[in-house]
Scaffold this motif. Sequence first.
Motif, PDB file in Angstrom:
ATOM      1  N   ALA A   1       0.841  -1.191   0.000  1.00 27.66           N
ATOM      2  CA  ALA A   1       0.000   0.000   0.000  1.00 27.66           C
ATOM      3  C   ALA A   1       0.882   1.248   0.000  1.00 27.66           C
ATOM      4  O   ALA A   1       1.903   1.310   0.707  1.00 27.66           O
ATOM      5  N   GLY A   2       0.488   2.229  -0.814  1.00 32.20           N
ATOM      6  CA  GLY A   2       1.274   3.434  -0.966  1.00 32.20           C
ATOM      7  C   GLY A   2       2.258   3.386  -2.119  1.00 32.20           C
ATOM      8  O   GLY A   2       2.828   4.414  -2.493  1.00 32.20           O
TER       9      GLY A   2
ATOM     10  N   SER B   1     -12.896   6.823  -7.568  1.00 37.77           N
ATOM     11  CA  SER B   1     -12.039   6.154  -6.594  1.00 37.77           C
ATOM     12  C   SER B   1     -10.557   6.259  -6.931  1.00 37.77           C
ATOM     13  O   SER B   1      -9.719   5.986  -6.064  1.00 37.77           O
TER      14      SER B   1
ATOM     15  N   ARG C   1      -4.869   9.831  -8.298  1.00 33.61           N
ATOM     16  CA  ARG C   1      -3.868   8.784  -8.036  1.00 33.61           C
ATOM     17  C   ARG C   1      -3.433   8.074  -9.318  1.00 33.61           C
ATOM     18  O   ARG C   1      -2.277   7.664  -9.429  1.00 33.61           O
TER      19      ARG C   1
ATOM     20  N   SER D   1       0.059   5.788  -5.127  1.00 34.23           N
ATOM     21  CA  SER D   1      -0.657   5.738  -3.840  1.00 34.23           C
ATOM     22  C   SER D   1      -1.651   4.586  -3.820  1.00 34.23           C
ATOM     23  O   SER D   1      -2.820   4.754  -3.453  1.00 34.23           O
TER      24      SER D   1
ATOM     25  N   LYS E   1      -3.867   1.378  -3.009  1.00 35.45           N
ATOM     26  CA  LYS E   1      -4.578   0.940  -1.813  1.00 35.45           C
ATOM     27  C   LYS E   1      -4.970  -0.534  -1.970  1.00 35.45           C
ATOM     28  O   LYS E   1      -5.125  -1.016  -3.091  1.00 35.45           O
ATOM     29  N   PRO E   2      -5.179  -1.223  -0.867  1.00 31.42           N
ATOM     30  CA  PRO E   2      -5.612  -2.628  -0.980  1.00 31.42           C
ATOM     31  C   PRO E   2      -6.871  -2.794  -1.826  1.00 31.42           C
ATOM     32  O   PRO E   2      -7.019  -3.802  -2.527  1.00 31.42           O
ATOM     33  N   GLU E   3      -7.751  -1.815  -1.791  1.00 29.28           N
ATOM     34  CA  GLU E   3      -8.989  -1.918  -2.572  1.00 29.28           C
ATOM     35  C   GLU E   3      -8.764  -1.748  -4.069  1.00 29.28           C
ATOM     36  O   GLU E   3      -9.692  -1.917  -4.859  1.00 29.28           O
ATOM     37  N   ASP E   4      -7.546  -1.429  -4.481  1.00 31.09           N
ATOM     38  CA  ASP E   4      -7.210  -1.396  -5.906  1.00 31.09           C
ATOM     39  C   ASP E   4      -6.876  -2.782  -6.439  1.00 31.09           C
ATOM     40  O   ASP E   4      -6.674  -2.950  -7.644  1.00 31.09           O
TER      41      ASP E   4
ATOM     42  N   VAL F   1      -2.408  -5.361  -4.052  1.00 28.64           N
ATOM     43  CA  VAL F   1      -1.861  -4.361  -3.142  1.00 28.64           C
ATOM     44  C   VAL F   1      -2.017  -4.886  -1.724  1.00 28.64           C
ATOM     45  O   VAL F   1      -3.131  -5.129  -1.263  1.00 28.64           O
TER      46      VAL F   1
ATOM     47  N   SER G   1      -1.617  -4.689   2.446  1.00 26.57           N
ATOM     48  CA  SER G   1      -1.744  -3.642   3.471  1.00 26.57           C
ATOM     49  C   SER G   1      -0.580  -3.680   4.444  1.00 26.57           C
ATOM     50  O   SER G   1       0.237  -4.579   4.427  1.00 26.57           O
TER      51      SER G   1
END
Length: 111
Positions: A14-15, A62, A66, A84, A86-89, A109, A111
Amino acid sequence: QVQLVESGGGLVQAGGSLRLSCAASRAIASINFMGWYRQAPGNQRELVAAFTVSGTTNYADSVKGRFTISRDNAKTTWYLQMNSLKPEDTAVYYCHDGVYWGQGTQVTVSS
């Protein structure tokens, strides 16, 4: 038959960042639509970013700020720069030219 081949997926924290590529087997300068979609397990395929017929770029809410879609007509390739993350990507990402689909590339991704 046009072939679209994605590459650039992988596992990232993440990130972090990844850049996806979609290489087309034909010239893309005159293509009106080039997009990136993604599909997570149990979800419908959704539009992430696209060059549209009107010449503009569209992004899913969403990913705004980014992700960036770009293209290189000389290389018959378009890209999705993802920052950037995110796990939800996490999803399989597909490129689409309005007719054909690529085979997809996995983005995970952690966390």
